[in-house]
Design an enzyme around this catalytic site. Structure first.
Site, PDB file in Angstrom:
ATOM      1  N   LYS A  82      31.569  39.372  75.576  1.00 26.55           N
ATOM      2  CA  LYS A  82      32.212  38.352  76.419  1.00 26.55           C
ATOM      3  C   LYS A  82      33.720  38.494  76.591  1.00 26.55           C
ATOM      4  CE  LYS A  82      33.006  35.145  72.675  1.00 26.55           C
ATOM      5  NZ  LYS A  82      33.082  33.771  72.224  1.00 26.55           N
ATOM      6  N   TYR A 136      32.551  41.981  83.132  1.00 28.14           N
ATOM      7  CA  TYR A 136      31.944  40.843  82.424  1.00 28.14           C
ATOM      8  C   TYR A 136      31.430  39.818  83.432  1.00 28.14           C
ATOM      9  CZ  TYR A 136      31.814  36.219  80.331  1.00 28.14           C
ATOM     10  OH  TYR A 136      31.433  34.948  79.990  1.00 28.14           O
ATOM     11  N   LYS A 147      27.388  38.506  84.720  1.00 25.03           N
ATOM     12  CA  LYS A 147      26.871  37.135  84.866  1.00 25.03           C
ATOM     13  C   LYS A 147      26.237  36.950  86.251  1.00 25.03           C
ATOM     14  CE  LYS A 147      28.050  35.602  80.803  1.00 25.03           C
ATOM     15  NZ  LYS A 147      26.996  35.492  79.788  1.00 25.03           N
ATOM     16  N   PHE A 162      31.931  25.982  81.774  1.00 21.40           N
ATOM     17  CA  PHE A 162      33.355  26.029  82.101  1.00 21.40           C
ATOM     18  C   PHE A 162      34.090  26.576  80.865  1.00 21.40           C
ATOM     19  CE2 PHE A 162      33.766  24.887  86.497  1.00 21.40           C
ATOM     20  CZ  PHE A 162      32.414  24.785  86.777  1.00 21.40           C
ATOM     21  N   ASN A 177      29.081  40.667  66.878  1.00 22.44           N
ATOM     22  CA  ASN A 177      30.323  39.917  67.057  1.00 22.44           C
ATOM     23  C   ASN A 177      30.212  38.563  66.362  1.00 22.44           C
ATOM     24  OD1 ASN A 177      32.925  39.435  68.016  1.00 22.44           O
ATOM     25  ND2 ASN A 177      32.208  38.551  69.930  1.00 22.44           N
ATOM     26  N   PHE A 180      24.597  40.543  64.711  1.00 24.21           N
ATOM     27  CA  PHE A 180      25.914  40.367  64.078  1.00 24.21           C
ATOM     28  C   PHE A 180      26.959  41.346  64.625  1.00 24.21           C
ATOM     29  CE2 PHE A 180      23.048  38.889  60.502  1.00 24.21           C
ATOM     30  CZ  PHE A 180      23.285  37.534  60.727  1.00 24.21           C
ATOM     31  N   ASN A 237      41.141  33.795  74.229  1.00 27.83           N
ATOM     32  CA  ASN A 237      41.016  32.442  74.771  1.00 27.83           C
ATOM     33  C   ASN A 237      42.083  31.509  74.205  1.00 27.83           C
ATOM     34  OD1 ASN A 237      37.687  33.306  74.570  1.00 27.83           O
ATOM     35  ND2 ASN A 237      38.606  32.751  76.527  1.00 27.83           N
ATOM     36  N   SER A 292      28.411  31.460  83.693  1.00 30.01           N
ATOM     37  CA  SER A 292      29.816  31.093  83.507  1.00 30.01           C
ATOM     38  C   SER A 292      30.439  30.642  84.817  1.00 30.01           C
ATOM     39  CB  SER A 292      30.557  32.329  82.997  1.00 30.01           C
ATOM     40  OG  SER A 292      31.952  32.138  83.058  1.00 30.01           O
TER      41      SER A 292
HETATM   42  C1  WQD Z   1      42.451  29.369  79.753  1.00 31.10           C
HETATM   43  C2  WQD Z   1      43.857  29.155  80.281  1.00 31.10           C
HETATM   44  C3  WQD Z   1      45.143  31.169  80.576  1.00 31.10           C
HETATM   45  C4  WQD Z   1      45.419  32.280  76.375  1.00 31.10           C
HETATM   46  C5  WQD Z   1      37.594  32.889  80.197  1.00 31.10           C
HETATM   47  C6  WQD Z   1      36.549  33.663  80.943  1.00 31.10           C
HETATM   48  C7  WQD Z   1      35.345  32.796  81.181  1.00 31.10           C
HETATM   49  C8  WQD Z   1      34.812  32.242  79.900  1.00 31.10           C
HETATM   50  C9  WQD Z   1      35.888  31.571  79.119  1.00 31.10           C
HETATM   51  C10 WQD Z   1      34.004  33.625  78.055  1.00 31.10           C
HETATM   52  C11 WQD Z   1      44.273  30.181  81.345  1.00 31.10           C
HETATM   53  C12 WQD Z   1      45.759  30.283  79.520  1.00 31.10           C
HETATM   54  C13 WQD Z   1      45.118  31.609  77.538  1.00 31.10           C
HETATM   55  C14 WQD Z   1      46.768  32.338  75.947  1.00 31.10           C
HETATM   56  C15 WQD Z   1      47.415  31.048  77.884  1.00 31.10           C
HETATM   57  N1  WQD Z   1      34.142  33.293  79.251  1.00 31.10           N
HETATM   58  N2  WQD Z   1      46.097  31.000  78.282  1.00 31.10           N
HETATM   59  N3  WQD Z   1      47.726  31.714  76.724  1.00 31.10           N
HETATM   60  O1  WQD Z   1      40.416  32.621  81.404  1.00 31.10           O
HETATM   61  O2  WQD Z   1      39.750  30.228  81.881  1.00 31.10           O
HETATM   62  O3  WQD Z   1      38.070  31.809  81.006  1.00 31.10           O
HETATM   63  O4  WQD Z   1      37.044  32.406  78.992  1.00 31.10           O
HETATM   64  O5  WQD Z   1      33.270  33.942  77.318  1.00 31.10           O
HETATM   65  O6  WQD Z   1      34.390  33.531  81.827  1.00 31.10           O
HETATM   66  O7  WQD Z   1      37.071  34.115  82.157  1.00 31.10           O
HETATM   67  O8  WQD Z   1      39.827  31.015  79.509  1.00 31.10           O
HETATM   68  O9  WQD Z   1      40.812  30.445  77.339  1.00 31.10           O
HETATM   69  O10 WQD Z   1      41.254  32.736  78.310  1.00 31.10           O
HETATM   70  O11 WQD Z   1      42.325  30.734  79.360  1.00 31.10           O
HETATM   71  O12 WQD Z   1      48.318  30.506  78.518  1.00 31.10           O
HETATM   72  O13 WQD Z   1      47.117  32.941  74.927  1.00 31.10           O
HETATM   73  O14 WQD Z   1      44.775  29.323  79.193  1.00 31.10           O
HETATM   74  O15 WQD Z   1      46.148  31.752  81.366  1.00 31.10           O
HETATM   75  O16 WQD Z   1      45.043  29.528  82.292  1.00 31.10           O
HETATM   76  P1  WQD Z   1      39.604  31.453  81.062  1.00 31.10           P
HETATM   77  P2  WQD Z   1      41.040  31.279  78.534  1.00 31.10           P
END
Ligand code: WQD
Length: 342
Positions: A87, A152, A156, A181, A38, A36, A202, A127
């Site tokens: 993560k 991070y 991986k 993805f 996170n 727990f 995210n 990832s």
């Molecule tokens: C997606 C798109 C941002 C937030 C990451 C890790 C990957 C995996 C998933 C996790 C990007 C854009 C985001 C916001 C935005 N790991 N965005 N405004 O970066 O593709 O992947 O998360 O456990 O390993 O790298 O995902 O959801 O952060 O971003 O515009 O407030 O959304 O620039 O283009 P990402 P994300």
């Protein structure tokens, strides 16, 4: 025939809860462990509500090898799905040792105990971050990995390599790495979902928190990329589909159908969507307007990445099925559930 048991580390987390549900629904027994760090005990309650029964759960830190050893002594399982890890990409840059310590020590403990107790199958959460800024899209499993841009991401890559080496070296030791993805959405029941602590990194959690009024405005990080609408392209995979990919991979391991001792599969939809498209789809699917603005690029973001899923389709017999609008409705339903919004 006795049911196979799967050990799920990090089983109270976002992907862990959904996978636990999918495993039990597919007829597996599970032993779920989590500390727990996170996640919340309510996540396990959500899983049990969906399944209509209790699951075997132990509060264990996978970095504590002796505590983990007791789990191996107590339960007979052939397969582990190892989700337990930190993560947050940005945090890993400012606190690399925290990430290397937690993500790699826990992983080494798992692998050493799998070997010691002669438990053959390791399924690892990798990832798409390992592909970095790929030159050719979509990426296949043969697309060369690029040097990691965060600790991070590096954990991986290192973990993939450790698993490959163990599978090469040890008899009766098999590994599958699933390269996720962008996992999004929630179980349609809205009883489990992602529970980010603090400000979400995210996209989808930030969207749903903005819709809920917790965040004032969503910043779209960059609209000057070389993409059709200038915003980044990603492959958003529904977490329920992702969970089913794990079941397919476990089926492959326990039925002896692997073609190599170590295999890698992309887990995505194969279809890219831009950040702006996702926002628009979210608004339409949920019949609401989001407050958002265009902001500067976020450091470290790649312009575009999406999966070639041919290998997973053909070898795992798995394909992403959920419609993105349903996914985005489920994401909003979960946020409303968490916030008590009607
Ligand atoms: C997606 C798109 C941002 C937030 C990451 C890790 C990957 C995996 C998933 C996790 C990007 C854009 C985001 C916001 C935005 N790991 N965005 N405004 O970066 O593709 O992947 O998360 O456990 O390993 O790298 O995902 O959801 O952060 O971003 O515009 O407030 O959304 O620039 O283009 P990402 P994300």
């Amino acid at each position: 025939m006795a049911k196979e048991t799967v050990l799920v580390s990090g089983g109270a987390g976002y992907i862990g809860t959904h996978t636990t549900v999918a495993l039990v629904e597919a007829g597996y027994d599970v032993v779920v462990i989590d500390n727990f760090s996170n996640s919340e005990p309510s996540a396990i309650e959500g899983v049990e509500k969906i399944l209509g029964r209790k699951i075997t759960f132990e509060e264990v830190d996978t970095c504590d090898k002796e505590a983990l050893r007791k789990v191996f002594e107590r339960y007979d399982f052939s397969t582990i799905i190892h989700f337990a890890a930190y993560k947050a990409v940005g945090e890993s840059v400012s606190e690399p040792l925290k990430y290397y310590q937690n993500n790699l020590v826990s992983y080494m403990n798992i692998l050493e105990l799998m070997k010691e107790f002669k438990r053959p199958n390791v399924l690892f959460s990798s990832s798409a971050t390992v592909y970095g800024n790929a030159e050719v899209l979509p990426v296949t499993e043969q697309t060369p990995r690029q040097p990691a841009t965060s600790p991070y991401g590096n954990t991986k890559q290192i973990a993939e390599d450790i698993l490959r080496d163990c599978c090469n070296a040890y008899e009766n030791f098999y590994g599958i790495a699933l390269r996720y993805f962008n996992p999004v959405g929630s179980h349609p029941s809205a009883l489990i979902g992602e529970l980010p602590r603090g400000v979400p990194n995210n996209l989808v959690p930030f969207i749903t928190q903005t819709a809920a009024g917790i965040r004032e405005c969503l910043a779209v990080f960059g609209n000057d990329y070389d993409t059709p609408d200038g915003t980044c392209l990603r492959d958003f995979i529904d977490v329920v589909d992702l969970a089913k990919a794990h079941v397919a991979a476990v089926n492959r391991m326990v039925s002896g159908k692997m073609k190599e001792k170590y295999e890698i599969f992309n887990v995505g939809t194969g279809t890219p969507l831009s950040v702006l498209e996702l926002i628009t789809r979210f608004e339409k699917a949920n019949n609401l307007k989001l407050n958002y603005k265009i902001a500067a690029r976020r450091q470290g973001d790649v312009p575009a990445v999406w999966a070639d899923t041919t290998l997973a389709n053909n070898e795992l017999g798995w394909k992403a099925e959920r419609d993105i609008d349903d996914t985005l409705r489920a994401a909003w339903a979960w946020e409303k559930h968490v916030r008590g919004i009607k």
